[in-house]
Design an enzyme around this catalytic site. Structure first.
Site, PDB file in Angstrom:
ATOM      1  N   GLU A   1      -3.047   1.341   4.705  1.00 53.55           N
ATOM      2  CA  GLU A   1      -2.379   1.719   5.942  1.00 53.55           C
ATOM      3  C   GLU A   1      -1.975   3.184   5.782  1.00 53.55           C
ATOM      4  OE1 GLU A   1       1.470   0.045   6.755  1.00 53.55           O
ATOM      5  OE2 GLU A   1       1.373   0.620   8.866  1.00 53.55           O
TER       6      GLU A   1
ATOM      7  N   ARG B   1      -1.047  -7.267  -7.998  1.00 57.06           N
ATOM      8  CA  ARG B   1      -0.858  -5.824  -7.860  1.00 57.06           C
ATOM      9  C   ARG B   1      -0.348  -5.254  -9.169  1.00 57.06           C
ATOM     10  NH1 ARG B   1       2.256  -3.312  -4.256  1.00 57.06           N
ATOM     11  NH2 ARG B   1       2.045  -4.799  -2.571  1.00 57.06           N
TER      12      ARG B   1
ATOM     13  N   LYS C   1       5.950   1.317  -1.756  1.00 57.79           N
ATOM     14  CA  LYS C   1       5.811   2.417  -0.827  1.00 57.79           C
ATOM     15  C   LYS C   1       7.182   2.868  -0.317  1.00 57.79           C
ATOM     16  CE  LYS C   1       1.653   2.589   1.600  1.00 57.79           C
ATOM     17  NZ  LYS C   1       0.788   2.132   2.691  1.00 57.79           N
TER      18      LYS C   1
END
Length: 571
Positions: free
Chosen positions: A41, A270, A280
RNA sequence: UCCGGCGUCGUCUAAUGGCAGGACAGCGGAUUUUGAUUCCGCUUACCGGGGUUCGAAUCCCUGCGCCGGAACCA
């Protein structure tokens, strides 16, 4: 099979995702075709965790003949997404060494198609408009233990829902006034299946579609369909999406995607790293809270930051190969990253000399005005390989850390009366220590052994330490930025308090040395030039450097056994 | 009280019913004009309890622990 041979051409280790891909190919699924995708994104910068995903997705495509990996921006939330981020992401993927060819896509490319699918679902009575408040919708969804209640909108006719959805699309309704929901199962034990929201209203300018739309698809509605439209075969994502997999499949059912051609979602763990934060949101806080200088601050785990710090793509890729891929939550020791870095830099960096904290040395028996031009190899393991001239004269600088007036037992560098070798030059002995009024050492008066030119004493006596040095008159000045870990604790997020993690920031993660001295061969070095300062570490010229104003970033220190011994001595 | 995922050296990761291996870290040693590199060696693990089997990290049952899930974020 020749395919097997192709697959084994590279020496990347396998992993469970690769195994699944291989099994599917053997079964002839998708006609043997493999299409993956990396779907960021564009609302932030890529970090080392993304590198793991990039290496996985592009890596699989590279290992399969005819394999393809798309770079697809998941740009369904116009309020947080910006062109700046799509450009930085493209640059970072390229820098890492991967090529998406013509396969650059955006979820926003599919807004029209997604809208068609949605209309068809409404017509089929499989989706409806819910025009209650967010709060009402939330409260009627039930909870982990109780089923939800069915929304009133469910009872409307397809025609009514179609009309309402059209009003949403035309911009006749305010943000938050209504959503389009799929008819799932409000009693499902899987909360995700309780009439998932497909569209929300956002009167916001989108970085690509501008004002063409004011309704935007939600992740669950957009992602699987985008994969399907692109012909993705293996949709690899992280573990937090395991809960979404039934819905991923369910939406594909709703749009009538044939089983044989639809993508398969596969989840992996992850990356987490010790002494590092990778979310993030936290990274944004570091940048916007000015705890670092920006997204490309060399202390940041962003690819932009790591690049500026002096990491190489090769080191990052090697790291990603070594950490493997699994379905287990894990925290990788940052020393493994550092190892991969040193391994790569060791192989590629020329060795030069620089003195970070200079202390002056005068050789009292060295002729005034005389200069030796020493030919020193860039790679000491190849003495006859490429070299440069290093001037040596009566007045030198050595590292302040390399002298101790009252040394502990195991310290074998310079101290009063002691002998050391100056690399490639000669043996010197400390005769006198000069100090200022405050008792700080200002100068060491030494003698040199004229019979030790080159560094080997004629009588063969053993000299334990070799020091780096620069000639005072010939050295260039430089700014050196000493970077260290951004956090001083292994798990910065361990505390309970909301902002507690910020208290774990390492106050000495950056130390700027304004007056370091580097050998003259470095004078014209340009941004990105990476070297080893012998005995100190790997350094790279920062983009801030200007002609006549050198700036070096310390990428990473050399391993330092002495520092460990010294630290233990104190303890 | 619900649903889902996951438990192998300190850390990451192999093993696909057949000798628990590798890497990093740590420790020791050799070489060294970088206390680096290189080389050699060492320590250390199958979450617990049952079961199936000639044989279980692997299959079954059960317990425990950790992670994720109730955005109009992705």
């Amino acid at each position: 099979m020749s395919d097997d041979k192709d697959a084994k051409k590279d020496d990347s280790p396998g992993n469970f995702v690769w195994d699944l891909v291989c099994q599917d190919r053997e079964k002839g699924k998708h006609g043997g075709k493999v299409v993956t995708r990396f779907p960021p994104e564009p609302n932030g910068y890529l970090h080392i965790g993304h590198a793991k995903s990039i290496c996985l997705n592009f890596g699989i495509a590279q290992r399969v003949p005819g394999g393809q990996c798309n770079l697809r921006f998941d740009d369904t939330n116009p309020e947080t997404e910006e062109v700046e981020f799509v450009e930085s992401i493209k640059a970072d993927v390229r820098w890492l060494g991967f090529d998406w060819g013509d396969n650059l896509f955006f979820a926003s490319d599919y807004f029209g198609k997604l809208h068609e699918y949605a209309v068809a679902m409404i017509e089929a009575g499989a989706a409806y408009v819910d025009d209650r408040t967010t709060e009402e919708i939330r409260q009627t969804r039930g909870d982990f233990y109780k089923p939800g209640d069915e929304a009133p909108g469910r009872k409307r006719t397809p025609a009514e829902n179609l009309a309402l959805f059209e009003r949403m699309k035309k911009g006749e309704l305010a943000d938050g006034a209504a959503v389009l929901r799929a008819k799932g199962d409000m009693a499902s034990t899987d909360v995700k299946m309780r009439d998932p929201v497909m569209y929300r209203i956002r009167h916001a300018r989108h970085h690509r579609t501008g004002d063409a739309w004011c309704i935007y698809p939600m992740y669950d509605w957009a992602h699987g369909q985008s994969d399907y439209i692109e012909g993705v075969t293996h949709s690899v994502c992280t573990l937090e999406f395991v809960n979404h997999r039934p819905l991923y499949h369910w939406f594909l059912d709703r749009i009538g995607a044939p089983e044989a051609t639809r993508p398969q979602q596969i989840e992996f763990a992850r990356l987490n790293l010790t002494f590092t934060v990778l979310s993030k949101r936290k990274l944004q806080e570091l940048v916007y809270g000015k705890h670092v200088a920006g997204w490309d601050d060399p202390r940041m785990p962003t690819l932009a930051g790591m690049r500026r710090r002096g990491f190489t793509p090769e080191a990052i890729r090697a790291f990603c190969d070594r950490i493997g891929v699994s379905t287990k939550d894990s925290v990788v020791d940052v020393s493994l990253l550092e190892h991969a870095l040193r391994e790569d830099l060791n192989a590629r960096c020329p060795r030069v000399m620089a003195v970070l904290r200079p202390i002056k040395v005068t050789l009292e028996n060295f002729p005034e005005g005389e200069v030796w031009e020493i030919d020193a190899p860039y790679d000491p393991e190849k003495p006859d390989g490429p070299s440069r001239k290093v001037p040596f004269s009566r007045e030198l600088y050595i590292e302040a850390d390399d002298f101790m007036e009252n040394p502990p037992k195991k310290f074998f560098r310079l101290s009063p009366g002691a002998e050391v070798r100056l690399r490639y030059a000669c043996i010197i002995k400390c005769k006198e220590v000069k100090k200022d009024g405050a008792g700080n050492v200002t100068e060491l008066v030494c003698t040199y052994d004229p019979d030790s030119r080159g560094g080997t004493p004629k009588d063969g006596r053993k000299i334990k330490a070799t020091l780096h040095w620069v000639s005072a008159k010939h050295a260039a000045s430089a700014e050196v930025r000493l970077y260290d870990r951004l956090f001083r604790v292994e798990n910065p997020l361990s505390g309970e308090g909301k902002d507690e993690w910020l208290s774990h920031l390492n106050p000495s993660s950056l130390e700027v040395l304004a007056n370091a001295k580097v050998e003259p061969s470095l004078t014209g070095a340009i941004a990105g030039h990476a070297v080893q300062f012998e005995r100190l570490g790997y350094f790279v010229v920062d983009p801030d450097a200007k002609p006549g104003a050198l700036v070096f970033n310390r990428t990473i220190t050399l391993k330092d056994t002495w520092a460990n011994i010294a630290a233990k001595g104190e303890g």
